[in-house]
Design a protein around this motif. Structure first.
Motif, short mmCIF file in Angstrom:
data_model
loop_
_atom_site.label_atom_id
_atom_site.label_comp_id
_atom_site.label_asym_id
_atom_site.label_seq_id
_atom_site.Cartn_x
_atom_site.Cartn_y
_atom_site.Cartn_z
N GLU A 161 0.84 -1.20 0.00
CA GLU A 161 0.00 0.00 0.00
C GLU A 161 0.88 1.26 0.00
N LYS A 162 2.06 1.14 0.61
CA LYS A 162 2.96 2.29 0.71
C LYS A 162 3.82 2.47 -0.53
N GLY A 163 3.61 1.63 -1.52
CA GLY A 163 4.32 1.83 -2.77
C GLY A 163 5.58 0.99 -2.91
N ARG A 164 6.08 1.00 -4.13
CA ARG A 164 7.19 0.15 -4.49
C ARG A 164 8.48 0.53 -3.78
N TRP A 165 8.73 1.84 -3.61
CA TRP A 165 10.01 2.25 -3.04
C TRP A 165 10.12 1.87 -1.59
N TYR A 166 9.01 1.94 -0.91
CA TYR A 166 9.01 1.53 0.49
C TYR A 166 9.37 0.05 0.59
N PHE A 167 8.77 -0.73 -0.32
CA PHE A 167 9.04 -2.18 -0.35
C PHE A 167 10.53 -2.44 -0.59
#
Lengths: 321, 334
Positions: B116-122
């Motif tokens: 949910e927090k986006g790809r960069w967070y992942f």
């Protein structure tokens, strides 16, 4: 005359019946298991033999109930059947247009939904024995009345006490409170009957389409108080078949009749001689893995016939001598 | 070489290949706890707070069995796998729950997987995790790629061969990942078994339900035996946008298998599971609509499977006897 033996070993009572090819009852036994199913089966078999007509012979044996595996091994049964199927088959025989079957026994209760002679749905109580015969048994003991008199007390009630039925422990404290408030025993007894029916309908029968004709069977169907509570709830007559307490055993006998006829098999029945045979039941803890399963086994003349309780196949194989 | 412990519980059944492969490519050794047994369950129950569910208790037991055998224990906080789709709060909070009740636990590796927090967070979370083992970013990238391919192959293997997670893990990693359920017999009765993979695959908790059903002559289909895209799409068809991480496994598979016209549906859930209490009712309604026989089973700490067997037998009897009426000689009464 060909006859079929049905044995229903329940948690509280053991039932044996003998039916003929027209499904008529030829002989029957109803007794308390008293925690000793082996002796009860042996005794029951002896009794059946005494009641049995001269010309009758056993053409098939079926077992059901929570002790069905044990009884199946002892009798070398032709069929071991779960009690839901057995109860449904018997009810449909006695009441062909039945649509709902209530069955309340010693430690479990079930509802079976039938449409056009076919089982379409069923429900069974979950973990707890609230809403079963044991619940009534305990409360009768507390009130110091015999369970056989429970119904007549209930029928005399004018103003039933409302008692919580969800849990035996809660019901007990609620009941004591009502006693202290001065409710007469009759009203408490009928209050308990109503709470059992409420509990049953809210748990076991939840979400099921209950339509007439309704049949009520199992040992608890002897209890007039419960029948009255059912009738009041549904504003219609709940039908109690004859031999309500034997229905499981009768159903099992009917099923084995069907199977023997279809397969043209010969019965593997162990014979009435087993009443004089020594069976030894023992248990031990298997230490082969960290599960520490409790294995119980039944032996005849030192030879193990069967084992139960394992979580794997390790003990399933029995050395045949 | 540092050792990373992976408890054989909860999301293990769905993500073990990606986790194991990732750590191995970073140069770590993976230690897995043994299949659930009585000792593990008892240990877990003894330390769990009263209100947790059975699978979390089992998880704690598995974690305890790894203490002293590894340098790290891998307990990711699997928060969200897609837009507005969240996991159960107990699974999100798992690293913190474990830390609180098992203070003796070695270092817990707890990346927060929150798409949910986006790809960069992942990526940031994975980078932080990987930097414990290497500073070589090429190696990290390779570990991620290889691991993800492994995961996709694992998922595809289950749906292609119609096998359970247990059997697929057995094929991939050998005897320590045993399974008593077999490949489906060619029975003429097909039963869909719906539930969280960590319940349908844990043979101690579920009393070998698949094995027993197969022995009674049923083909058993679980959610992992359907392609992921198929159950995802089925879940969307059924309820629109999904919000629980396990909706495809239960609602999606329920929709998919009723469309396939299976002979019966059995749901298996742990007593007290919040998300299940809604999803299973949905499946029940769906079963009623499609006139599919339905049996809900709920599990707790029972050690005897007898009551379950009675229900399974009766359920299969009900389906098998469909249309068979006993010849009724003249009705005796009423």
């Amino acid at each position: 005359m060909k006859t079929y033996l049905g044995v229903d070993v329940g948690s509280v009572t053991t039932k044996l019946v003998l039916i003929n090819e027209n499904y008529d009852l030829v002989a029957s036994i109803y007794s308390r298991t008293q925690g000793n199913p082996v002796d009860m089966i042996k005794k029951g078999l002896q009794e059946i033999r005494n009641q049995m007509p001269q010309e009758a012979q056993i053409a098939g044996v079926a077992t059901t109930g929570s002790g069905r595996q044990l009884a199946g091994v002892m009798l070398r049964a032709d069929l071991v059947k779960n009690e839901i199927t057995a109860h449904a088959v018997a009810a449909m025989h006695y009441v062909p247009d039945v649509q709902t079957i209530f069955e309340i026994g010693g430690q479990d209760s079930k509802i079976i939904i039938v449409r056009d002679g076919i089982v379409v749905d069923f429900g069974m109580n979950s973990v707890c024995a609230a809403g079963t015969g044991s619940f009534l048994d305990h409360q009768a003991e507390r009130l110091n009345i015999r369970i056989e008199d429970f119904g007549s007390h209930a029928m005399r009630s004018q103003n039933p006490a409302r008692i919580a039925g969800r849990c035996t422990v809660f019901a007990e404290s609620d009941m004591i409170h009502k006693q202290q408030m001065g409710y007469p025993t009759d009203d408490i007894v009928y209050g308990l009957s109503q709470s059992l029916v409420r509990n049953y309908l809210n748990n076991v029968a939840l979400g099921k389409a209950i339509l007439p004709k309704m049949v009520f069977q199992g040992g608890v169907a002897f209890n007039q108080g419960i029948i009255k509570a059912f009738n009041e709830t549904f504003h219609t007559e709940v039908f109690v078949p004859p031999h309500n307490e034997l229905m499981g055993a009768i159903g099992a006998a009917m099923l084995v009749h069907e199977e023997m006829r279809d397969d043209h098999r010969k019965s593997s029945f162990a014979g009435f001689g087993i009443s004089n045979t020594e069976y030894k039941i023992s248990s031990f803890i298997c230490k082969a893995c960290p599960n520490l399963c409790e294995i119980s086994q039944i032996a005849m003349d030192g030879k193990v016939l069967a084992r139960w309780g394992a979580r794997c196949d390790m003990w399933d194989r029995i050395d045949k001598k | 070489m540092s050792k990373v412990g992976i408890p054989r519980a909860l999301l293990y059944y769905q993500y073990y290949p990606v986790w194991r492969s990732f750590f191995e490519h970073l140069g770590a050794e993976v230690v897995t706890s043994p299949p659930t047994n009585r000792t593990i369950l008892t240990a877990g129950i003894s330390r769990a707070v009263a209100d947790t569910c059975l699978p979390v208790k089992v998880f704690l037991g598995h974690t305890m069995s790894l203490i002293g055998k590894c340098d790290y224990i891998f307990i990711p906080s699997m928060t969200s796998f897609g837009k507005k789709t969240y996991n159960c709060s107990k699974i999100i909070g798992l690293p913190n729950i474990t830390r609180a009740v098992l203070p003796e636990c070695p270092i817990i590796l707890d990346p927060n997987i929150d798409l949910e927090k986006g790809r960069w967070y992942f990526y940031h979370q994975i980078y932080k995790l990987a930097s414990r083992f290497t500073s070589n970013s090429v190696k990290m990238k390779k570990a991620i790629d290889v691991a993800w391919q492994k995961q996709l192959a694992y998922r595809k293997k289950m749906s292609d061969e119609k096998i359970t997670s247990n059997q697929a893990l057995f094929d991939l990693y050998g005897s320590s990942h045993s399974a008593s359920s077999q490949k489906n017999p060619q029975g003429n009765l097909t039963i869909a078994l719906l539930g969280h993979p960590y319940i349908t695959n844990d043979e101690y908790l579920n009393h070998r339900i698949i094995y027993h059903l197969q022995n009674m002559g049923a083909n058993v289909l679980t959610s992992e035996m359907a392609p992921q895209t198929a159950i995802d799409a089925a879940a969307t068809r059924a309820v629109g946008e999904t919000h629980w991480a396990f909706e495809p496994d239960i609602i999606g598979a329920g929709q998919y298998y009723t469309e396939m016209k299976v002979d019966g549906i059995i749901t298996l859930s742990a007593f007290g599971c919040g998300p299940d209490s809604m999803m299973i009712v949905w499946v029940e309604h769906r079963a009623k609509e499609t006139k599919t026989p339905f049996l809900p089973l709920s599990l707790d700490e029972h050690s005897s499977g007898g009551a379950m067997l009675t229900r399974l037998e009766a359920f299969l009897d009900m389906i098998k006897r469909k249309g068979t009426k006993l010849p009724t000689p003249t009705p005796a009464y009423c």
